[in-house]
Design a protein around this motif. Sequence first.
Motif, PDB file in Angstrom:
ATOM      1  N   LEU A  77       0.811  -1.217   0.000  1.00 54.64           N
ATOM      2  CA  LEU A  77       0.000   0.000   0.000  1.00 54.64           C
ATOM      3  C   LEU A  77       0.843   1.265   0.000  1.00 54.64           C
ATOM      4  CD1 LEU A  77      -2.643  -0.951   2.709  1.00 54.64           C
ATOM      5  CD2 LEU A  77      -2.934  -0.977   0.233  1.00 54.64           C
ATOM      6  N   ILE A  78       0.341   2.285  -0.705  1.00 48.70           N
ATOM      7  CA  ILE A  78       0.931   3.619  -0.645  1.00 48.70           C
ATOM      8  C   ILE A  78      -0.210   4.620  -0.485  1.00 48.70           C
ATOM      9  CG2 ILE A  78       2.973   3.073  -2.030  1.00 48.70           C
ATOM     10  CD1 ILE A  78       1.532   4.485  -4.384  1.00 48.70           C
ATOM     11  N   CYS A  79       0.128   5.787  -0.024  1.00 44.28           N
ATOM     12  CA  CYS A  79      -0.857   6.853   0.110  1.00 44.28           C
ATOM     13  C   CYS A  79      -1.308   7.265  -1.294  1.00 44.28           C
ATOM     14  CB  CYS A  79      -0.240   8.038   0.847  1.00 44.28           C
ATOM     15  SG  CYS A  79      -1.302   9.497   0.897  1.00 44.28           S
ATOM     16  N   PRO A  80      -2.608   7.241  -1.581  1.00 45.30           N
ATOM     17  CA  PRO A  80      -3.066   7.610  -2.920  1.00 45.30           C
ATOM     18  C   PRO A  80      -2.876   9.094  -3.236  1.00 45.30           C
ATOM     19  CG  PRO A  80      -4.925   7.198  -1.476  1.00 45.30           C
ATOM     20  CD  PRO A  80      -3.696   6.821  -0.716  1.00 45.30           C
ATOM     21  N   LYS A  81      -2.709   9.904  -2.227  1.00 46.07           N
ATOM     22  CA  LYS A  81      -2.546  11.352  -2.434  1.00 46.07           C
ATOM     23  C   LYS A  81      -1.086  11.727  -2.684  1.00 46.07           C
ATOM     24  CE  LYS A  81      -4.048  15.715  -0.450  1.00 46.07           C
ATOM     25  NZ  LYS A  81      -4.732  16.345   0.675  1.00 46.07           N
ATOM     26  N   THR A  82      -0.160  11.140  -1.912  1.00 46.48           N
ATOM     27  CA  THR A  82       1.244  11.537  -2.003  1.00 46.48           C
ATOM     28  C   THR A  82       2.157  10.473  -2.601  1.00 46.48           C
ATOM     29  OG1 THR A  82       1.783  10.690   0.199  1.00 46.48           O
ATOM     30  CG2 THR A  82       0.969  12.965   0.072  1.00 46.48           C
ATOM     31  N   GLY A  83       1.707   9.218  -2.613  1.00 46.95           N
ATOM     32  CA  GLY A  83       2.530   8.130  -3.104  1.00 46.95           C
ATOM     33  C   GLY A  83       3.559   7.652  -2.091  1.00 46.95           C
ATOM     34  N   SER A  84       3.469   8.150  -0.863  1.00 44.35           N
ATOM     35  CA  SER A  84       4.427   7.760   0.172  1.00 44.35           C
ATOM     36  C   SER A  84       3.958   6.525   0.937  1.00 44.35           C
ATOM     37  CB  SER A  84       4.681   8.920   1.133  1.00 44.35           C
ATOM     38  OG  SER A  84       3.480   9.292   1.786  1.00 44.35           O
ATOM     39  N   LYS A 134      -6.223   2.308  15.180  1.00 47.97           N
ATOM     40  CA  LYS A 134      -6.707   1.467  14.075  1.00 47.97           C
ATOM     41  C   LYS A 134      -6.860   2.276  12.786  1.00 47.97           C
ATOM     42  CE  LYS A 134      -7.230  -2.023  16.905  1.00 47.97           C
ATOM     43  NZ  LYS A 134      -6.030  -2.680  17.302  1.00 47.97           N
ATOM     44  N   ILE A 135      -5.783   2.987  12.429  1.00 48.77           N
ATOM     45  CA  ILE A 135      -5.763   3.799  11.214  1.00 48.77           C
ATOM     46  C   ILE A 135      -4.448   3.569  10.469  1.00 48.77           C
ATOM     47  CG2 ILE A 135      -7.270   5.634  12.081  1.00 48.77           C
ATOM     48  CD1 ILE A 135      -4.673   7.274  12.572  1.00 48.77           C
ATOM     49  N   LEU A 136      -4.439   3.979   9.201  1.00 49.98           N
ATOM     50  CA  LEU A 136      -3.205   4.058   8.423  1.00 49.98           C
ATOM     51  C   LEU A 136      -2.890   5.537   8.256  1.00 49.98           C
ATOM     52  CD1 LEU A 136      -3.877   1.443   5.610  1.00 49.98           C
ATOM     53  CD2 LEU A 136      -2.481   1.152   7.646  1.00 49.98           C
ATOM     54  N   HIS A 137      -1.603   5.873   8.231  1.00 51.91           N
ATOM     55  CA  HIS A 137      -1.231   7.276   8.080  1.00 51.91           C
ATOM     56  C   HIS A 137       0.123   7.378   7.388  1.00 51.91           C
ATOM     57  CE1 HIS A 137       1.786   7.026  11.292  1.00 51.91           C
ATOM     58  NE2 HIS A 137       0.908   6.237  11.914  1.00 51.91           N
ATOM     59  N   THR A 138       0.380   8.562   6.835  1.00 55.52           N
ATOM     60  CA  THR A 138       1.696   8.841   6.279  1.00 55.52           C
ATOM     61  C   THR A 138       2.634   9.180   7.433  1.00 55.52           C
ATOM     62  OG1 THR A 138       0.990  11.118   5.892  1.00 55.52           O
ATOM     63  CG2 THR A 138       0.886   9.612   4.014  1.00 55.52           C
ATOM     64  N   LYS A 139       3.911   9.215   7.167  1.00 54.78           N
ATOM     65  CA  LYS A 139       4.899   9.454   8.225  1.00 54.78           C
ATOM     66  C   LYS A 139       4.638  10.765   8.959  1.00 54.78           C
ATOM     67  CE  LYS A 139       9.836   9.239   9.120  1.00 54.78           C
ATOM     68  NZ  LYS A 139      11.148   8.970   8.539  1.00 54.78           N
ATOM     69  N   ILE A 191      -4.533  10.556   6.731  1.00 52.78           N
ATOM     70  CA  ILE A 191      -4.992   9.475   7.597  1.00 52.78           C
ATOM     71  C   ILE A 191      -6.112   8.720   6.902  1.00 52.78           C
ATOM     72  CG2 ILE A 191      -6.112   8.952   9.799  1.00 52.78           C
ATOM     73  CD1 ILE A 191      -4.691  11.439  10.932  1.00 52.78           C
ATOM     74  N   TYR A 192      -6.061   7.390   6.996  1.00 52.61           N
ATOM     75  CA  TYR A 192      -7.056   6.529   6.359  1.00 52.61           C
ATOM     76  C   TYR A 192      -7.644   5.575   7.390  1.00 52.61           C
ATOM     77  CZ  TYR A 192      -4.737   8.522   2.378  1.00 52.61           C
ATOM     78  OH  TYR A 192      -4.215   9.414   1.490  1.00 52.61           O
ATOM     79  N   GLN A 193      -8.952   5.503   7.422  1.00 57.63           N
ATOM     80  CA  GLN A 193      -9.677   4.689   8.391  1.00 57.63           C
ATOM     81  C   GLN A 193      -9.702   3.221   7.978  1.00 57.63           C
ATOM     82  OE1 GLN A 193     -11.017   6.018  11.264  1.00 57.63           O
ATOM     83  NE2 GLN A 193     -10.032   7.902  10.597  1.00 57.63           N
ATOM     84  N   ILE A 194      -9.773   2.356   8.980  1.00 55.46           N
ATOM     85  CA  ILE A 194      -9.978   0.924   8.777  1.00 55.46           C
ATOM     86  C   ILE A 194     -11.217   0.549   9.577  1.00 55.46           C
ATOM     87  CG2 ILE A 194      -9.055  -1.393   9.084  1.00 55.46           C
ATOM     88  CD1 ILE A 194      -6.254  -0.113   9.136  1.00 55.46           C
ATOM     89  N   ILE A 200     -11.690  -3.313   6.563  1.00 57.34           N
ATOM     90  CA  ILE A 200     -11.707  -2.742   5.210  1.00 57.34           C
ATOM     91  C   ILE A 200     -10.999  -1.390   5.261  1.00 57.34           C
ATOM     92  CG2 ILE A 200     -13.131  -1.885   3.314  1.00 57.34           C
ATOM     93  CD1 ILE A 200     -15.264  -3.907   4.262  1.00 57.34           C
ATOM     94  N   ILE A 201      -9.993  -1.231   4.430  1.00 56.60           N
ATOM     95  CA  ILE A 201      -9.215  -0.007   4.397  1.00 56.60           C
ATOM     96  C   ILE A 201      -9.874   0.970   3.431  1.00 56.60           C
ATOM     97  CG2 ILE A 201      -6.976   1.001   3.904  1.00 56.60           C
ATOM     98  CD1 ILE A 201      -5.856  -1.889   4.326  1.00 56.60           C
ATOM     99  N   ASN A 202     -10.133   2.182   3.891  1.00 56.29           N
ATOM    100  CA  ASN A 202     -10.726   3.211   3.052  1.00 56.29           C
ATOM    101  C   ASN A 202      -9.624   4.169   2.634  1.00 56.29           C
ATOM    102  OD1 ASN A 202     -12.120   5.243   1.851  1.00 56.29           O
ATOM    103  ND2 ASN A 202     -13.526   5.601   3.516  1.00 56.29           N
TER     104      ASN A 202
END
Length: 51
Positions: free
Chosen positions: A12-19, A28-33, A38-41, A45-47
């Motif tokens: 997975l990569i950030c769809p906005k930055t590619g990082s 319980k989230i995904l985030h860039t460094k 920030i992306y919710q789970i 299911i990852i949004n």
Amino acid sequence: MSDFDEKILDLLICPKTGSKLFYDDKKKILHTKDRKNIYQIKNNIINLSIK
């Protein structure tokens, strides 16, 4: 349901930055460094929608 499988972070990569994305186990989230993106789970299911 099982816990989030962090092996998927290699795909997975950030769809906005590619990082790279990181998993926050407490929130319980995904985030860039820098935590600017920030992306919710929910229900394992990852949004990755860009707002």
